[in-house]
Design an enzyme around this catalytic site. Structure first.
Site, mmCIF file in Angstrom:
data_model
loop_
_atom_site.group_PDB
_atom_site.id
_atom_site.type_symbol
_atom_site.label_atom_id
_atom_site.label_comp_id
_atom_site.label_asym_id
_atom_site.label_seq_id
_atom_site.Cartn_x
_atom_site.Cartn_y
_atom_site.Cartn_z
ATOM 1 N N TYR A 1 38.008 37.519 42.162
ATOM 2 C CA TYR A 1 38.483 37.493 40.465
ATOM 3 C C TYR A 1 38.500 36.000 40.289
ATOM 4 C CZ TYR A 1 39.575 42.413 40.236
ATOM 5 O OH TYR A 1 39.675 43.749 40.314
ATOM 6 N N SER A 2 38.776 35.427 38.997
ATOM 7 C CA SER A 2 38.964 34.146 38.865
ATOM 8 C C SER A 2 40.271 33.302 39.550
ATOM 9 C CB SER A 2 38.791 33.436 37.300
ATOM 10 O OG SER A 2 39.817 34.409 36.688
ATOM 11 N N GLU A 3 41.089 34.338 39.683
ATOM 12 C CA GLU A 3 42.348 33.919 40.472
ATOM 13 C C GLU A 3 43.144 34.915 41.038
ATOM 14 O OE1 GLU A 3 42.232 29.737 38.631
ATOM 15 O OE2 GLU A 3 42.484 31.647 37.527
ATOM 16 N N THR A 4 43.677 34.858 42.138
ATOM 17 C CA THR A 4 44.715 35.664 42.808
ATOM 18 C C THR A 4 45.931 35.105 43.123
ATOM 19 O OG1 THR A 4 42.876 36.772 43.864
ATOM 20 C CG2 THR A 4 45.122 37.040 44.921
#
Length: 272
Positions: free
Chosen positions: A43-46
């Site tokens: 994902y774009s961020e974790t």
């Protein structure tokens, strides 16, 4: 064993919003391990909760290729995973309080915002990378660089169609953003007095575009307030993700006397 939870933020439907990974028990993980997990999640961020000093949650955010100082959608996702109540996150950008209602809607309050001029050369390079012309720009919303935990240049266009036709030069934009320390680019079309369509390229994170970007939403709120483009106590609706097939709805609220910006949205788990 580290548990990785998956949520979407800024949507009550898992088919919309922006997916985020959430790791609530990351205290034993090193930087390389967190980066590897973020890359695996994809994902774009974790978000990683690495501790709880003094009752606050120490939170760090990793894209698949690098750490970012603050991420709004992963903050909303992490707060939803923690459950209803008031939470305080300690991020690389500073303290961010988050409230989660019983309806699953989370509201974060960003660090103090700031706005700076966008250098003429940077504007030229940015437009070239976006394949936009100066005549595409909305002169009522001048280009600036805004900050609310991360830096985002803000460009507004006159037509929704121009925004929908986004097709940028990935290497050129990534190089410019890396050199300038920008996290995403906030691209905006003003659809009404309190409503905006937005898009956010994120090539430095190895992501073509975010479907919902809470940090940039807070930066946009600070920009609109600083330039006097909305009332001091405005509540704004940001529509994002529609062009990606992942509709996201972000509420931005400005509170007089409050240096940060409040950003709200729903978050729900992704079934695995």
């Amino acid at each position: 064993m580290t548990e990785i939870q998956r949520y979407v933020a800024f949507s009550a439907d898992p088919r919309g919003g922006n997916p985020a990974g959430v790791v609530l028990d990351a205290g034993g993980l090193g930087d390389a391990e967190m980066l590897a997990i973020a890359a695996e999640v994809g994902y774009s961020e974790t978000a990683f909760v690495t501790g709880r000093p003094g009752g606050a949650y120490r939170v760090r955010y990793f894209s698949p290729v690098l750490e970012v100082p603050f991420c709004g959608h992963a903050t909303v996702a992490t707060a939803a995973a923690l459950g209803p109540g008031e939470h305080l996150f300690v991020t690389n950008a500073g303290e961010v309080p988050v409230t989660v209602g019983t309806d699953g809607v989370a509201t974060l309050t960003s660090v103090a915002t700031s706005v700076a001029d966008l250098a003429a050369g940077d504007l030229t390079a940015l437009l070239a990378a976006l394949r936009w012309g100066r005549d595409d720009l909305d002169t009522a919303l001048p280009p600036r660089v805004a900050y609310a935990g991360a830096y985002h240049p803000i460009l507004a266009v006159t037509s929704r169609e121009r925004l929908a036709g986004l097709d940028y030069d990935v290497p050129a934009l990534k190089a410019l953003m890396t050199e300038r320390g920008w996290t995403t680019v906030q691209l905006v079309h003003r659809a009404g007095a309190a409503e905006f369509a937005v898009r956010n390229p994120f090539p430095i994170g190895d992501v073509y575009e975010d479907p919902a970007t809470g940090a940039a939403a807070a930066a946009l709120g600070g920009y609109l307030r600083e330039l006097g483009l909305v009332p001091a106590d405005a509540t704004l609706l940001l529509r994002q993700g529609d062009d990606l097939g992942r509709p996201s709805r972000i509420t931005v609220r400005l509170v007089p006397g409050e240096p940060g910006v409040r950003v709200s949205g729903a978050a729900v788990p992704i079934a695995t």
